[in-house]
Design an enzyme around this catalytic site. Structure first.
Site, short mmCIF file in Angstrom:
data_model
loop_
_atom_site.label_atom_id
_atom_site.label_comp_id
_atom_site.label_asym_id
_atom_site.label_seq_id
_atom_site.Cartn_x
_atom_site.Cartn_y
_atom_site.Cartn_z
N PRO A 2 46.28 -30.17 25.56
CA PRO A 2 45.83 -30.10 24.18
C PRO A 2 45.24 -28.71 23.91
CG PRO A 2 44.44 -31.62 25.43
CD PRO A 2 45.55 -31.22 26.30
N GLU A 3 45.92 -27.97 23.05
CA GLU A 3 45.42 -26.67 22.62
C GLU A 3 45.05 -26.83 21.15
OE1 GLU A 3 48.04 -23.48 23.93
OE2 GLU A 3 48.76 -24.70 25.58
#
Length: 284
Positions: A2-3
DNA sequence: ACTATATCCTGTATGC
DNA sequence: TGCATACAGGATATAG
């Protein structure tokens, strides 16, 4: 993985699901995800109970939930953290670690995390911005970001440009996937010393990072498997749009040269050897 | 100030 | 079948 775009998708889902609701009770299934809470897991549960969530905010890859009395619940998803919103009667998701029940007896907030690199904690007086996040720089979607200052900061460093992009104290929100995508778009080798890049090239690189993250956000984020999902449990569709990351031996979408995968600080970097040649020692 | 390394974790894939 | 190993890698601590 998750960015920024994936965390923003989660933020939007949480904002709708839990804003203006009062936490009634906290069930801790695995205390390890609460290791960053100063008082320990039991204290987390008693501290969060009775508090009303006002909103959901994000800086880089961090989320926080300002509470009505000025404190905040802070969350980082790490590699595999997920927030899920489900009716209390629904079975818990796999690897569920913490459950927040609300006073209205409506849908619960469940935090699941397979690898447990993620964490939750309560930050005293953290509503406007948790002190623990003071070292996290603005992200590329932050309206307060000063682009000229950021470009100067990047160009003042001698480290390789990818290392700089991944440094959350320089610019936040960028991880391995979007760093590789932005470098591919800007045709820059990841090891190019940041201080050897001209200001226009750094600006192009930041434009590329912004554009790829915007596109990913519009698609609901990037996911390759069930490790990243939104609060409803569904996956994003951006994985099919990646030009470099995960495409070892597949043709570069610009020139057809096979993409190469190389070891980079205990992970992988993907690049086109023709579009992104290794800089010569003497310079770019 | 910068760089490298170890640590935290577990599911999946691969090699023998 | 089963065991060992590598890999995915973000943030942080520590050593150099």
């Amino acid at each position: 993985m998750p960015e920024l775009p994936e965390v923003e998708v989660v933020r939007r889902g949480l904002e709708t699901a839990v804003s203006h609701r009062t936490i009634a009770a906290v069930r801790v299934l695995d205390p390890r995800v609460l290791r960053r809470h100063v008082g320990g897991p039991d204290d987390f549960a008693t501290t969060a109970a009775g508090r009303t969530v006002q909103a959901v905010r994000r800086r880089g890859k961090y989320l926080w939930l300002p509470l009505a009395d000025g404190d905040a619940v802070v969350a980082h998803l790490g590699m595999s953290g997920q927030f899920r919103v489900d009716d209390p009667g629904q079975p818990l998701p796999a690897h569920c670690r913490v459950v927040l029940r609300f006073a209205d007896d409506g849908p619960e907030l469940r935090y699941a995390d397979q690898r447990m690199f993620g964490s939750l904690w309560v930050a005293a007086d953290g509503a406007a911005g948790p002190a623990e996040l003071a070292h996290i720089a603005a992200d590329l979607f932050d309206p307060e970001l000063d682009r000229a200052t950021l470009v100067r900061s990047i160009r003042s460093r001698r480290s390789g440009i990818k290392r700089v992009l991944l440094n959350q104290e320089v610019v936040s929100g960028i991880g391995n996937i979007y760093a590789d995508e932005a470098l591919w778009t800007a045709k820059i080798h990841y090891d190019t010393p940041a201080n050897r890049l001209s200001a226009p090239r750094v600006n192009l690189l930041l434009d590329a990072a912004t554009a790829v993250m915007s596109a990913a956000l519009a698609e609901g984020g990037t996911s390759f498997d069930a490790l990243y999902v939104n609060v409803n449990g569904s996956s994003g569709y951006f994985g099919r749009s990646l030009a470099a990351y995960g495409r070892a031996d597949l043709p570069c979408l610009r020139c057809g040269t096979p993409i190469v995968r190389e070891a980079f600080t205990n992970r992988s970097s993907y690049r086109c050897p023709r579009c992104q040649p290794r800089p010569r020692v003497a310079g770019e």
